[in-house]
Structures are given as structure tokens and as C-alpha cells.
Design a protein around this motif. Structure first.
Motif, PDB file in Angstrom:
ATOM      1  N   UNK A 117     -17.867   8.575  10.821  1.00 42.88           N
ATOM      2  CA  UNK A 117     -17.895   9.820  10.073  1.00 42.88           C
ATOM      3  C   UNK A 117     -18.149   9.578   8.587  1.00 42.88           C
ATOM      4  N   UNK A 118     -18.926  10.467   7.983  1.00 47.49           N
ATOM      5  CA  UNK A 118     -19.090  10.453   6.536  1.00 47.49           C
ATOM      6  C   UNK A 118     -19.899   9.292   6.003  1.00 47.49           C
ATOM      7  N   UNK A 119     -19.727   9.039   4.701  1.00 48.32           N
ATOM      8  CA  UNK A 119     -20.514   7.990   4.043  1.00 48.32           C
ATOM      9  C   UNK A 119     -19.729   6.707   3.817  1.00 48.32           C
ATOM     10  N   UNK A 120     -18.507   6.631   4.347  1.00 44.48           N
ATOM     11  CA  UNK A 120     -17.645   5.484   4.034  1.00 44.48           C
ATOM     12  C   UNK A 120     -18.230   4.165   4.524  1.00 44.48           C
ATOM     13  N   UNK A 162     -11.062   8.584   3.240  1.00 42.36           N
ATOM     14  CA  UNK A 162     -12.403   8.029   3.254  1.00 42.36           C
ATOM     15  C   UNK A 162     -12.500   6.933   2.197  1.00 42.36           C
ATOM     16  N   UNK A 163     -13.688   6.448   1.921  1.00 41.44           N
ATOM     17  CA  UNK A 163     -13.813   5.229   1.118  1.00 41.44           C
ATOM     18  C   UNK A 163     -13.100   5.327  -0.222  1.00 41.44           C
ATOM     19  N   UNK A 164     -13.135   6.506  -0.863  1.00 45.36           N
ATOM     20  CA  UNK A 164     -12.461   6.614  -2.150  1.00 45.36           C
ATOM     21  C   UNK A 164     -10.946   6.578  -1.990  1.00 45.36           C
ATOM     22  N   UNK A 165     -10.431   7.189  -0.900  1.00 42.66           N
ATOM     23  CA  UNK A 165      -8.993   7.117  -0.632  1.00 42.66           C
ATOM     24  C   UNK A 165      -8.547   5.717  -0.279  1.00 42.66           C
ATOM     25  N   UNK A 166      -9.369   5.004   0.466  1.00 37.70           N
ATOM     26  CA  UNK A 166      -9.061   3.604   0.791  1.00 37.70           C
ATOM     27  C   UNK A 166      -9.008   2.759  -0.473  1.00 37.70           C
ATOM     28  N   UNK A 167     -10.017   2.903  -1.336  1.00 38.17           N
ATOM     29  CA  UNK A 167     -10.041   2.116  -2.566  1.00 38.17           C
ATOM     30  C   UNK A 167      -8.876   2.483  -3.475  1.00 38.17           C
ATOM     31  N   UNK A 168      -8.500   3.763  -3.482  1.00 42.07           N
ATOM     32  CA  UNK A 168      -7.348   4.176  -4.285  1.00 42.07           C
ATOM     33  C   UNK A 168      -6.080   3.487  -3.785  1.00 42.07           C
ATOM     34  N   UNK A 169      -5.925   3.401  -2.471  1.00 49.80           N
ATOM     35  CA  UNK A 169      -4.748   2.722  -1.914  1.00 49.80           C
ATOM     36  C   UNK A 169      -4.756   1.237  -2.254  1.00 49.80           C
ATOM     37  N   UNK A 170      -5.919   0.623  -2.267  1.00 40.76           N
ATOM     38  CA  UNK A 170      -6.014  -0.786  -2.675  1.00 40.76           C
ATOM     39  C   UNK A 170      -5.567  -0.943  -4.122  1.00 40.76           C
ATOM     40  N   UNK A 171      -6.020  -0.037  -4.976  1.00 39.88           N
ATOM     41  CA  UNK A 171      -5.622  -0.078  -6.381  1.00 39.88           C
ATOM     42  C   UNK A 171      -4.116   0.093  -6.516  1.00 39.88           C
ATOM     43  N   UNK A 172      -3.576   1.063  -5.778  1.00 44.47           N
ATOM     44  CA  UNK A 172      -2.134   1.339  -5.802  1.00 44.47           C
ATOM     45  C   UNK A 172      -1.348   0.115  -5.350  1.00 44.47           C
ATOM     46  N   UNK A 173      -1.804  -0.530  -4.276  1.00 46.00           N
ATOM     47  CA  UNK A 173      -1.115  -1.706  -3.740  1.00 46.00           C
ATOM     48  C   UNK A 173      -1.097  -2.853  -4.748  1.00 46.00           C
ATOM     49  N   UNK A 213      -9.780   6.570  10.155  1.00 46.20           N
ATOM     50  CA  UNK A 213      -9.456   6.239   8.773  1.00 46.20           C
ATOM     51  C   UNK A 213      -8.022   6.605   8.411  1.00 46.20           C
ATOM     52  N   UNK A 214      -7.592   7.777   8.842  1.00 49.40           N
ATOM     53  CA  UNK A 214      -6.246   8.221   8.489  1.00 49.40           C
ATOM     54  C   UNK A 214      -5.195   7.313   9.107  1.00 49.40           C
ATOM     55  N   UNK A 215      -5.349   7.005  10.391  1.00 54.98           N
ATOM     56  CA  UNK A 215      -4.369   6.137  11.057  1.00 54.98           C
ATOM     57  C   UNK A 215      -4.351   4.748  10.432  1.00 54.98           C
ATOM     58  N   UNK A 216      -5.520   4.226  10.099  1.00 57.51           N
ATOM     59  CA  UNK A 216      -5.597   2.902   9.477  1.00 57.51           C
ATOM     60  C   UNK A 216      -4.865   2.893   8.134  1.00 57.51           C
ATOM     61  N   UNK A 217      -5.114   3.909   7.315  1.00 50.94           N
ATOM     62  CA  UNK A 217      -4.485   3.948   5.992  1.00 50.94           C
ATOM     63  C   UNK A 217      -2.973   4.117   6.104  1.00 50.94           C
ATOM     64  N   UNK A 218      -2.515   4.922   7.053  1.00 56.25           N
ATOM     65  CA  UNK A 218      -1.066   5.098   7.237  1.00 56.25           C
ATOM     66  C   UNK A 218      -0.413   3.791   7.685  1.00 56.25           C
ATOM     67  N   UNK A 219      -1.091   3.061   8.550  1.00 57.95           N
ATOM     68  CA  UNK A 219      -0.547   1.816   9.088  1.00 57.95           C
ATOM     69  C   UNK A 219      -0.612   0.676   8.065  1.00 57.95           C
ATOM     70  N   UNK A 220      -1.702   0.605   7.332  1.00 57.92           N
ATOM     71  CA  UNK A 220      -1.920  -0.510   6.407  1.00 57.92           C
ATOM     72  C   UNK A 220      -1.187  -0.319   5.084  1.00 57.92           C
ATOM     73  N   UNK A 221      -1.028   0.943   4.683  1.00 53.23           N
ATOM     74  CA  UNK A 221      -0.379   1.243   3.396  1.00 53.23           C
ATOM     75  C   UNK A 221       0.782   2.215   3.642  1.00 53.23           C
ATOM     76  N   UNK A 222       1.827   1.790   4.332  1.00 55.80           N
ATOM     77  CA  UNK A 222       2.887   2.723   4.741  1.00 55.80           C
ATOM     78  C   UNK A 222       3.660   3.328   3.580  1.00 55.80           C
ATOM     79  N   UNK A 223       3.662   2.702   2.422  1.00 56.28           N
ATOM     80  CA  UNK A 223       4.429   3.223   1.287  1.00 56.28           C
ATOM     81  C   UNK A 223       3.558   3.970   0.275  1.00 56.28           C
ATOM     82  N   UNK A 224       2.315   4.202   0.629  1.00 55.26           N
ATOM     83  CA  UNK A 224       1.401   4.859  -0.305  1.00 55.26           C
ATOM     84  C   UNK A 224       1.838   6.291  -0.599  1.00 55.26           C
ATOM     85  N   UNK A 225       1.646   6.709  -1.830  1.00 57.50           N
ATOM     86  CA  UNK A 225       1.937   8.074  -2.252  1.00 57.50           C
ATOM     87  C   UNK A 225       0.696   8.967  -2.211  1.00 57.50           C
ATOM     88  N   UNK A 226      -0.425   8.421  -1.803  1.00 61.17           N
ATOM     89  CA  UNK A 226      -1.677   9.169  -1.756  1.00 61.17           C
ATOM     90  C   UNK A 226      -1.673  10.076  -0.517  1.00 61.17           C
TER      91      UNK A 226
END
Length: 234
Positions: free
Chosen positions: A73-76, A197-208, A178-191
Motif C-alpha cells: 500500500x502507498x508509496x512507503x 507509513x514511511x514518515x511514521x516509521x522514520x519518526x519512530x526511528x528518530x524517537x527511539x 505497517x501498523x502492526x509492525x510499528x506497534x510491535x517494534x516500537x511498543x513505547x512510541x507516543x506517535x
């Protein structure tokens, strides 16, 4: 400095041509590679525009890459695979300028200066920070930059080492859900969970990593996307 500009493209040939024109004005003869990354399901007019612009400028610095077929899905997938390839090629800076982002003449100079001033930044964005209401924007100052916890993939650049680390290990598991991956990989994220999608993933990387994005108090690029994947237009 060795730099590359990634320009994702899909079904907006007019935007693509306008974006490339602005990039070429900002390059002003500099030896900066520009790579148009055309996603699956593209409009034939997009491929035509990319080749016509390459012939128009005639300096051999425009690369055209077509993404293999995929069902994600999308451009990610297109964006993240473009990031992965560029990060491994040894560029000092990797820029992402989506085809509806129009850059100013000092765009590249701004990015270099910002990275030099804040060498531990996660990324640098030359567009207005979309997290602010207009009334809350920082004072307009062409010499000023500021760092912020937010992230946006608008007129953005990365150092290759940061980018390579950010996309490492991101594969089919992410793209299938994407949603399940981000929830599993970044369980403490506030995003917000839906921003995956790609921008949300990169934001979580920055946050981590506990890093920040650097913004211009006087933006050097404009997001003009009134129609596209997320917008019907006017």
C-alpha cells in the motif's frame, strides 16, 4: 560534498516536471545526482515527463529508476527502497524531494549548513514544520534554524550513516502490515498508531534514537500538493 536527490513519482507528471525544474535551478551546475524513483502502477505520462526532462537538461545527472511490481500500500515501499539504495552508495547527504515539493535556490546550501551546525540531527527539513499552527510558527529569520521532536518527509535530508541505520531490517514484515509492525517494534512510541507509513516509521526511528529534526525558521521549500494519494484536489 557528494549528494543525491531522490524524487518519488507516480501519477502527477505536471508536478514532477515543476519539481525537477526547481531542483535544477537550485543545483545551479553543481554535481548533484537526481534520481527519479517511479513507483509501480505509474502513469505513462510520468515516465514520459522524466525522460523528456532528462533530454531537456542534457547533462546526464538525471537518473530514472522504475520500481519492480509490488502489492504494498502507498508509496512507503518505493521511498524506503530508494533510501536503502542511496544510503549504501556512500553519499554524504541523501535528499528526498517528493514531486509536489518545490525547492528554493539556496535549498542545498541550507541543508549543508544545517547538518554542519547540528551534526547529530536525525534529519533536516527545509519545509515549514507541519506540526505548528501558522500562528505558532517561529519568527521569520533567514539565518536561524531550530530543532524539534517532530519529523516530516518534506524537503528532507539525511546523512547516509543515519539513513542506513534507520532503514536496516525494514522488509516485508513491515510492508505487509505497517501498523502492526510499528506497534510491535516500537511498543513505547507516543506517535499515533495510524501514522505508520514511511514518515511514521522514520519518526519512530528518530524517537527511539532520541534525536531531533532541524527546521528552517525561513523555509527553503514549499509543499504544493493540493492533489495526490491523500488528497482529491480542487
Amino acid at each position: 560534498m557528494n549528494e543525491i536527490v531522490l524524487v518519488p513519482a507516480w501519477r502527477r507528471p505536471e508536478f514532477l516536471w515543476a519539481a525537477l525544474e526547481r531542483i535544477w535551478l537550485a543545483r545551479s551546475g553543481e554535481d548533484i545526482t537526481v534520481r527519479v524513483c517511479i513507483d509501480r502502477g505509474y502513469s505513462p505520462d510520468v515516465l514520459w515527463a522524466a525522460h523528456e526532462f532528462s533530454s531537456y537538461v542534457g547533462d546526464g545527472r538525471l537518473e530514472i529508476r522504475q520500481r519492480d511490481e509490488h502489492r504494498y500500500r502507498g508509496n512507503s515501499y518505493n521511498v524506503l527502497e530508494a533510501y536503502r539504495g542511496a544510503a549504501l552508495e556512500g553519499y554524504d547527504l541523501v535528499h528526498l524531494v517528493e514531486e509536489d515539493v518545490f525547492v528554493g535556490r539556496d535549498y542545498f546550501e541550507f541543508h549543508r549548513d544545517a547538518h554542519a551546525l547540528v551534526p547529530d540531527a536525525f534529519s533536516v527539513s527545509a519545509c515549514r514544520n507541519q506540526q505548528f499552527n501558522v500562528a505558532d510558527d517561529p519568527a521569520y529569520d533567514e539565518a536561524a534554524i531550530y530543532s524539534h521532536d517532530s519529523y516530516q518527509s518534506l524537503g528532507v535530508s539525511f546523512r547516509s550513516d543515519v539513513l542506513a541505520d534507520a532503514v536496516a531490517g525494514v522488509g516485508p514484515e513491515y510492508h505487509r502490515d505497517m501498523i502492526a509492525y510499528c506497534r510491535r517494534t516500537f511498543p513505547r512510541s507516543l506517535i499515533p498508531r495510524g501514522n505508520a507509513e514511511q514518515d511514521g516509521l522514520m519518526h519512530r526511528k528518530q524517537e527511539e534514537l532520541g534525536l531531533k529534526t532541524v527546521y528552517a525558521s525561513a523555509p527553503r521549500a514549499y509543499h504544493a500538493g493540493f492533489v495526490g494519494y491523500h488528497r482529491r484536489g480542487v
